[in-house]
Design an enzyme around this catalytic site. Structure first.
Site, PDB file in Angstrom:
ATOM      1  N   ARG A 150      21.047  24.406  32.416  1.00  0.00           N
ATOM      2  CA  ARG A 150      21.466  24.371  31.020  1.00  0.00           C
ATOM      3  C   ARG A 150      20.916  23.081  30.409  1.00  0.00           C
ATOM      4  O   ARG A 150      20.711  22.087  31.114  1.00  0.00           O
ATOM      5  CB  ARG A 150      22.994  24.371  30.901  1.00  0.00           C
ATOM      6  CG  ARG A 150      23.688  25.599  31.487  1.00  0.00           C
ATOM      7  CD  ARG A 150      25.196  25.462  31.342  1.00  0.00           C
ATOM      8  NE  ARG A 150      25.910  26.635  31.841  1.00  0.00           N
ATOM      9  CZ  ARG A 150      26.403  26.753  33.070  1.00  0.00           C
ATOM     10  NH1 ARG A 150      26.256  25.753  33.940  1.00  0.00           N
ATOM     11  NH2 ARG A 150      27.043  27.841  33.433  1.00  0.00           N
ATOM     12  N   LYS A 174      29.380  23.511  33.795  1.00  0.00           N
ATOM     13  CA  LYS A 174      30.566  23.737  32.985  1.00  0.00           C
ATOM     14  C   LYS A 174      31.826  23.536  33.825  1.00  0.00           C
ATOM     15  O   LYS A 174      31.871  23.908  34.999  1.00  0.00           O
ATOM     16  CB  LYS A 174      30.558  25.153  32.415  1.00  0.00           C
ATOM     17  CG  LYS A 174      29.582  25.341  31.261  1.00  0.00           C
ATOM     18  CD  LYS A 174      29.721  26.725  30.658  1.00  0.00           C
ATOM     19  CE  LYS A 174      28.814  26.904  29.454  1.00  0.00           C
ATOM     20  NZ  LYS A 174      28.952  28.250  28.858  1.00  0.00           N
ATOM     21  N   HIS A 243      17.661  27.325  26.183  1.00  0.00           N
ATOM     22  CA  HIS A 243      18.415  28.295  26.983  1.00  0.00           C
ATOM     23  C   HIS A 243      17.583  29.539  27.287  1.00  0.00           C
ATOM     24  O   HIS A 243      17.877  30.262  28.247  1.00  0.00           O
ATOM     25  CB  HIS A 243      19.708  28.685  26.270  1.00  0.00           C
ATOM     26  CG  HIS A 243      20.816  29.057  27.211  1.00  0.00           C
ATOM     27  ND1 HIS A 243      21.456  28.128  28.014  1.00  0.00           N
ATOM     28  CD2 HIS A 243      21.386  30.257  27.509  1.00  0.00           C
ATOM     29  CE1 HIS A 243      22.375  28.733  28.737  1.00  0.00           C
ATOM     30  NE2 HIS A 243      22.347  30.030  28.461  1.00  0.00           N
ATOM     31  N   ARG A 246      16.228  29.263  30.707  1.00  0.00           N
ATOM     32  CA  ARG A 246      17.245  29.578  31.725  1.00  0.00           C
ATOM     33  C   ARG A 246      17.384  31.100  31.868  1.00  0.00           C
ATOM     34  O   ARG A 246      17.499  31.619  32.981  1.00  0.00           O
ATOM     35  CB  ARG A 246      18.574  28.940  31.336  1.00  0.00           C
ATOM     36  CG  ARG A 246      19.753  29.261  32.268  1.00  0.00           C
ATOM     37  CD  ARG A 246      20.940  28.395  31.864  1.00  0.00           C
ATOM     38  NE  ARG A 246      22.217  28.928  32.281  1.00  0.00           N
ATOM     39  CZ  ARG A 246      22.825  28.638  33.434  1.00  0.00           C
ATOM     40  NH1 ARG A 246      22.233  27.838  34.305  1.00  0.00           N
ATOM     41  NH2 ARG A 246      24.006  29.146  33.724  1.00  0.00           N
ATOM     42  N   HIS A 269      27.449  30.318  37.660  1.00  0.00           N
ATOM     43  CA  HIS A 269      28.409  31.197  36.992  1.00  0.00           C
ATOM     44  C   HIS A 269      29.659  31.354  37.851  1.00  0.00           C
ATOM     45  O   HIS A 269      29.566  31.680  39.032  1.00  0.00           O
ATOM     46  CB  HIS A 269      27.810  32.593  36.755  1.00  0.00           C
ATOM     47  CG  HIS A 269      26.796  32.619  35.657  1.00  0.00           C
ATOM     48  ND1 HIS A 269      25.880  33.643  35.501  1.00  0.00           N
ATOM     49  CD2 HIS A 269      26.546  31.744  34.642  1.00  0.00           C
ATOM     50  CE1 HIS A 269      25.123  33.399  34.457  1.00  0.00           C
ATOM     51  NE2 HIS A 269      25.503  32.262  33.911  1.00  0.00           N
ATOM     52  N   TYR A 278      21.870  40.112  33.575  1.00  0.00           N
ATOM     53  CA  TYR A 278      20.455  40.072  33.910  1.00  0.00           C
ATOM     54  C   TYR A 278      20.001  41.325  34.655  1.00  0.00           C
ATOM     55  O   TYR A 278      18.818  41.637  34.665  1.00  0.00           O
ATOM     56  CB  TYR A 278      20.144  38.811  34.716  1.00  0.00           C
ATOM     57  CG  TYR A 278      20.404  37.562  33.902  1.00  0.00           C
ATOM     58  CD1 TYR A 278      19.571  37.217  32.845  1.00  0.00           C
ATOM     59  CD2 TYR A 278      21.517  36.765  34.154  1.00  0.00           C
ATOM     60  CE1 TYR A 278      19.821  36.100  32.065  1.00  0.00           C
ATOM     61  CE2 TYR A 278      21.775  35.647  33.371  1.00  0.00           C
ATOM     62  CZ  TYR A 278      20.930  35.319  32.337  1.00  0.00           C
ATOM     63  OH  TYR A 278      21.191  34.224  31.564  1.00  0.00           O
TER      64      TYR A 278
END
Length: 300
Positions: A150, A174, A243, A246, A269, A278
């Site tokens: 990110r 995150k 992004h 990514r 994630h 994806y």
């Protein structure tokens, strides 16, 4: 209530949550506090399920907030009330039963390998100053695409996060969750080309990997502007943003490996359903190939 919130945020600081995360949590709670004040509620223990329902409905219907933004506010409330229960400031959690139905997630836009090569393999500028900037920017872009970072993770990188022996990066993502990602051959070479330039820009003992010519840690906004600049220089018509690299990383890795769990780990994630988008992208690509190639697939 404000004192309890400050106490909670202080504990998160002690737990090494990022300052940006703390600020975001604080800002997310301000509309809720205003709602409680308007409802004449001054004690967390007086808040009911109905109050939470009314607040969420207000944010979606009256304030016209996007569901994803209201979902974030609800997540912050869940964490706050979990802490209040844990520390026995309240006896019932009014947030537990609430969920927000997510809108259908739009598939991210991708660019093909040729376009990425057009960006990453473009000729160096003739001007010496611009050449230095390009070598820094190329290292950033190679890491975004080659390691799936990110942009916030990229600008937050410190030299101590790079394992030169094994060519790995320690990334804080995150929720301050750490992960280890590999550095690809192209990204590693780009880093080696940039780091000597970094030394000439360094004014203080900054630990940041990516810095400006003034020696300061680079900002996410600067990365956004630089990728647009170089996309224009390479005559790329598509809108390029950090992004997007990514997204391409995830789609290309999944297409080549079929390992959804592995891609989930590389991206950091928490929920595999986030990664599954994806698989849809890959299938959409295969469907397009089929439609264009199979003689019986074409319809008038």
């Amino acid at each position: 209530m404000i004192n309890l919130i400050e106490q909670w945020l202080h504990e998160l600081t002690v737990q090494h949550y990022k300052a940006t995360t703390i600020r975001t949590y604080h800002q997310s709670l301000q509309p809720f506090l205003a709602f409680l004040q308007h409802a004449n509620i001054h004690d967390f223990d007086k808040i009911t399920r109905q109050h939470i329902s009314d607040y969420l409905a207000k944010r979606i219907d009256k304030d016209k907030m996007a569901k994803v933004s209201v979902q974030h506010e609800l997540t912050v409330l869940r964490q706050l009330f979990h802490w209040l229960i844990k520390n026995e400031f309240i006896h019932q959690n009014p947030v537990l039963a609430h969920k927000i139905k997510r809108s259908a997630r739009n598939l991210p836009t991708l660019v093909d390998i040729d376009t990425l090569n057009q960006l990453l393999e473009q000729a160096e500028p003739d001007n010496a100053k611009q050449r230095q900037l390009w070598l820094r920017d190329k290292a950033m872009f190679e890491l975004l695409y080659g390691s799936g970072l990110r942009v916030s993770e990229l600008v937050g990188l410190n030299l101590s996060d790079i394992n030169s022996h094994d060519k790995l990066i320690h990334v804080i993502g995150k929720g301050d969750k750490a992960r280890i990602v590999p550095i690809g051959r192209k990204a590693w070479q780009a880093l080696q080309n940039y780091l000597p330039i970094r030394q000439t820009w360094l004014k203080t003992s900054s630990s940041a990997v990516f810095i400006s010519q003034k020696g300061e840690r680079i900002s996410t906004r600067t990365v956004e502007l630089r990728i647009k600049h170089h996309a224009k220089r390479a005559n790329i018509p598509q809108t390029m943003y950090p992004h997007l690299l990514r997204h391409c990383f995830a789609s290309h890795i999944l297409s080549g490996s079929g390992d959804l769990r592995g891609v989930q780990e590389l991206l950091g994630h928490e929920d595999i359903s986030t990664t599954q988008i994806y698989t849809h992208l890959d299938f959409a690509h295969l469907s397009k190939v089929y439609d264009n190639a199979h003689p019986r697939s074409r319809r008038s």
